[in-house]
Design a protein around this motif. Structure first.
Motif, PDB file in Angstrom:
ATOM      1  N   GLY A   1       0.807  -1.210   0.000  1.00  0.00           N
ATOM      2  CA  GLY A   1       0.000   0.000   0.000  1.00  0.00           C
ATOM      3  C   GLY A   1       0.843   1.264   0.000  1.00  0.00           C
ATOM      4  N   PRO A   2       0.365   2.335  -0.662  1.00  0.00           N
ATOM      5  CA  PRO A   2       1.092   3.612  -0.715  1.00  0.00           C
ATOM      6  C   PRO A   2       0.863   4.419   0.547  1.00  0.00           C
ATOM      7  N   MET A   3       1.714   4.253   1.532  1.00  0.00           N
ATOM      8  CA  MET A   3       1.462   4.801   2.867  1.00  0.00           C
ATOM      9  C   MET A   3       1.848   6.272   3.011  1.00  0.00           C
ATOM     10  N   ASN A   4       2.949   6.693   2.381  1.00  0.00           N
ATOM     11  CA  ASN A   4       3.451   8.036   2.632  1.00  0.00           C
ATOM     12  C   ASN A   4       3.996   8.679   1.367  1.00  0.00           C
ATOM     13  N   THR A   5       3.862   9.999   1.314  1.00  0.00           N
ATOM     14  CA  THR A   5       4.621  10.780   0.341  1.00  0.00           C
ATOM     15  C   THR A   5       6.085  10.777   0.773  1.00  0.00           C
ATOM     16  N   PHE A   6       6.998  10.532  -0.176  1.00  0.00           N
ATOM     17  CA  PHE A   6       8.415  10.643   0.177  1.00  0.00           C
ATOM     18  C   PHE A   6       9.236  11.088  -1.031  1.00  0.00           C
ATOM     19  N   THR A   7      10.397  11.657  -0.728  1.00  0.00           N
ATOM     20  CA  THR A   7      11.324  12.147  -1.744  1.00  0.00           C
ATOM     21  C   THR A   7      12.715  11.634  -1.412  1.00  0.00           C
TER      22      THR A   7
ATOM     23  N   ARG B   1      21.610  10.119  -0.813  1.00  0.00           N
ATOM     24  CA  ARG B   1      22.173  10.672   0.421  1.00  0.00           C
ATOM     25  C   ARG B   1      21.129  11.125   1.416  1.00  0.00           C
ATOM     26  N   LEU B   2      19.882  11.283   1.001  1.00  0.00           N
ATOM     27  CA  LEU B   2      18.889  11.811   1.921  1.00  0.00           C
ATOM     28  C   LEU B   2      17.488  11.461   1.425  1.00  0.00           C
ATOM     29  N   ALA B   3      16.606  11.126   2.372  1.00  0.00           N
ATOM     30  CA  ALA B   3      15.201  10.862   2.044  1.00  0.00           C
ATOM     31  C   ALA B   3      14.325  11.606   3.036  1.00  0.00           C
ATOM     32  N   THR B   4      13.225  12.150   2.554  1.00  0.00           N
ATOM     33  CA  THR B   4      12.274  12.831   3.430  1.00  0.00           C
ATOM     34  C   THR B   4      10.910  12.175   3.284  1.00  0.00           C
ATOM     35  N   VAL B   5      10.208  12.041   4.395  1.00  0.00           N
ATOM     36  CA  VAL B   5       8.876  11.435   4.418  1.00  0.00           C
ATOM     37  C   VAL B   5       7.905  12.429   5.030  1.00  0.00           C
ATOM     38  N   GLU B   6       6.804  12.689   4.341  1.00  0.00           N
ATOM     39  CA  GLU B   6       5.822  13.674   4.781  1.00  0.00           C
ATOM     40  C   GLU B   6       4.649  13.001   5.493  1.00  0.00           C
ATOM     41  N   THR B   7       4.206  13.625   6.581  1.00  0.00           N
ATOM     42  CA  THR B   7       2.982  13.207   7.257  1.00  0.00           C
ATOM     43  C   THR B   7       2.153  14.452   7.538  1.00  0.00           C
ATOM     44  N   PHE B   8       0.968  14.275   8.105  1.00  0.00           N
ATOM     45  CA  PHE B   8       0.135  15.426   8.435  1.00  0.00           C
ATOM     46  C   PHE B   8       0.826  16.355   9.429  1.00  0.00           C
ATOM     47  N   THR B   9       1.598  15.793  10.342  1.00  0.00           N
ATOM     48  CA  THR B   9       2.129  16.594  11.443  1.00  0.00           C
ATOM     49  C   THR B   9       3.581  17.033  11.261  1.00  0.00           C
ATOM     50  N   GLY B  10       4.215  16.632  10.168  1.00  0.00           N
ATOM     51  CA  GLY B  10       5.582  17.062   9.960  1.00  0.00           C
ATOM     52  C   GLY B  10       6.318  16.222   8.944  1.00  0.00           C
ATOM     53  N   ARG B  11       7.630  16.306   9.012  1.00  0.00           N
ATOM     54  CA  ARG B  11       8.487  15.636   8.043  1.00  0.00           C
ATOM     55  C   ARG B  11       9.627  14.935   8.771  1.00  0.00           C
ATOM     56  N   THR B  12       9.901  13.700   8.374  1.00  0.00           N
ATOM     57  CA  THR B  12      11.044  12.957   8.893  1.00  0.00           C
ATOM     58  C   THR B  12      12.142  12.946   7.837  1.00  0.00           C
ATOM     59  N   VAL B  13      13.361  13.266   8.250  1.00  0.00           N
ATOM     60  CA  VAL B  13      14.508  13.294   7.354  1.00  0.00           C
ATOM     61  C   VAL B  13      15.435  12.145   7.710  1.00  0.00           C
ATOM     62  N   PHE B  14      15.700  11.289   6.740  1.00  0.00           N
ATOM     63  CA  PHE B  14      16.588  10.137   6.935  1.00  0.00           C
ATOM     64  C   PHE B  14      17.904  10.391   6.208  1.00  0.00           C
ATOM     65  N   ARG B  15      19.004  10.224   6.941  1.00  0.00           N
ATOM     66  CA  ARG B  15      20.325  10.396   6.339  1.00  0.00           C
ATOM     67  C   ARG B  15      21.146   9.114   6.368  1.00  0.00           C
ATOM     68  N   ASP B  16      20.649   8.103   7.043  1.00  0.00           N
ATOM     69  CA  ASP B  16      21.394   6.847   7.091  1.00  0.00           C
ATOM     70  C   ASP B  16      21.225   6.093   5.774  1.00  0.00           C
ATOM     71  N   SER B  17      22.312   5.508   5.301  1.00  0.00           N
ATOM     72  CA  SER B  17      22.308   4.862   3.983  1.00  0.00           C
ATOM     73  C   SER B  17      21.316   3.710   3.906  1.00  0.00           C
ATOM     74  N   ARG B  18      21.082   2.998   5.017  1.00  0.00           N
ATOM     75  CA  ARG B  18      20.164   1.870   4.974  1.00  0.00           C
ATOM     76  C   ARG B  18      18.714   2.346   4.860  1.00  0.00           C
ATOM     77  N   ASP B  19      18.373   3.411   5.570  1.00  0.00           N
ATOM     78  CA  ASP B  19      17.027   3.966   5.441  1.00  0.00           C
ATOM     79  C   ASP B  19      16.794   4.468   4.020  1.00  0.00           C
ATOM     80  N   ILE B  20      17.802   5.118   3.460  1.00  0.00           N
ATOM     81  CA  ILE B  20      17.679   5.632   2.099  1.00  0.00           C
ATOM     82  C   ILE B  20      17.531   4.483   1.108  1.00  0.00           C
ATOM     83  N   ALA B  21      18.323   3.426   1.303  1.00  0.00           N
ATOM     84  CA  ALA B  21      18.245   2.262   0.414  1.00  0.00           C
ATOM     85  C   ALA B  21      16.867   1.611   0.467  1.00  0.00           C
ATOM     86  N   GLU B  22      16.265   1.571   1.649  1.00  0.00           N
ATOM     87  CA  GLU B  22      14.937   0.980   1.771  1.00  0.00           C
ATOM     88  C   GLU B  22      13.896   1.810   1.020  1.00  0.00           C
TER      89      GLU B  22
END
Length: 276
Positions: A214-220, A225-246
């Motif tokens: 299922g398409p759970m979240n907007t993400f970029t 090197r960096l991924a951002t995930v949007e939710t109603f209440t804010g944004r999570t920024v991932f900089r770890d290579s494993r999170d980005i790879a996922e």
């Protein structure tokens, strides 16, 4: 020895102090640890002073060089993952001013060469008409005029041929009625027009496409090197290579199901005509 990442906190300083303490308890100098890890002493120094935040691979390498037990490796690795993740509440953006958030996004876009956007719910500001942008900001407090102007200004990056963009949009994202019908038709026409740019891949996932995830979240994802995930209440920024790879792996799964080129433009024409 056990460490509780929650007690230590999630900051870069906490991780730096933890790694410095472990090195000293092991009786190693920065030079000897650097030699074991096959990195420079200056890098170890910058990690221990929180000048740079090590990724999970760096942390695991250091812990192995210190002969840390498995439980400790798991706990400090969890702390490293937290240190490489940042939560940005939307209310904080409101307090600072939405135009500042737009400036930050423009900076990310300027630095990246390959940008991937997964849009399951709405159209991103980079692809939006002025009317769509203004309507989508109705929930925001205060005067949004500066934010609208910033969003429109950011769209110039789409014409930088040294950058590559892939946008994946579900049918819901394209057809969600942010505007009255005539204006929505214009917005969808804009997507079709932008899809002709040589550095843009516009992928559509129509309703009825069989996808088990299922398409759970907007993400970029910006480069790798960096991924951002949007939710109603804010944004999570991932900089770890494993999170980005996922996130890249999830993106690829949807990309393989998407329609591009003329088939995508045919869908856009159909959906725009429905609004007309």
């Amino acid at each position: 020895m056990t460490l509780d990442p929650q007690q230590l906190g999630q900051s870069k300083a906490d991780l730096a102090e933890t790694l410095r303490t472990l090195r000293k308890r092991a009786g190693l100098s920065q030079v000897r640890l650097a030699s074991r890890c096959n990195v420079s002493q200056s890098k170890i120094s910058k990690i221990e002073t929180a000048e740079i935040t090590p990724g999970l691979i760096d942390v695991e390498l250091i812990l192995r060089a210190l002969n840390a037990p498995e439980q400790l490796v798991a706990e400090v690795t969890a702390l490293a993952r937290l240190a490489n993740t940042e939560w940005q509440p939307i209310r904080s953006s409101w307090r600072r001013g939405l135009e500042k958030r737009q400036a930050e996004l423009a900076g990310l876009e300027a630095e990246a060469k390959e940008l991937r956007y997964f849009l399951p719910a709405m159209i991103t500001g980079l692809l939006a008409t002025p009317e769509y942008i203004r309507s989508s900001l109705e929930y925001s407090p205060g005067d949004v005029s500066k934010a609208v102007a910033r969003k429109l200004g950011r769209q110039a990056v789409l014409y930088d041929t040294e950058k590559r963009f892939t946008f994946l949009l579900t049918e819901q994202a394209v057809r969600w009625a942010v505007l009255p019908p005539t204006a929505m038709a214009v917005q969808i026409d804009r997507l079709a027009s932008l899809s002709h740019l040589p550095n843009i891949r516009m992928g559509l996932i129509p309703m009825g496409t069989t996808i088990s995830r299922g398409p759970m979240n907007t993400f970029t994802v910006y480069d790798e090197r960096l991924a951002t995930v949007e939710t109603f209440t804010g944004r999570t920024v991932f900089r770890d290579s494993r999170d980005i790879a996922e996130h890249l792996d999830v993106f690829k799964q949807y990309e393989q199901k998407a329609q591009f080129g003329e088939p995508a433009r045919a869908f856009l024409q159909e959906w725009a005509d429905l609004y007309r």
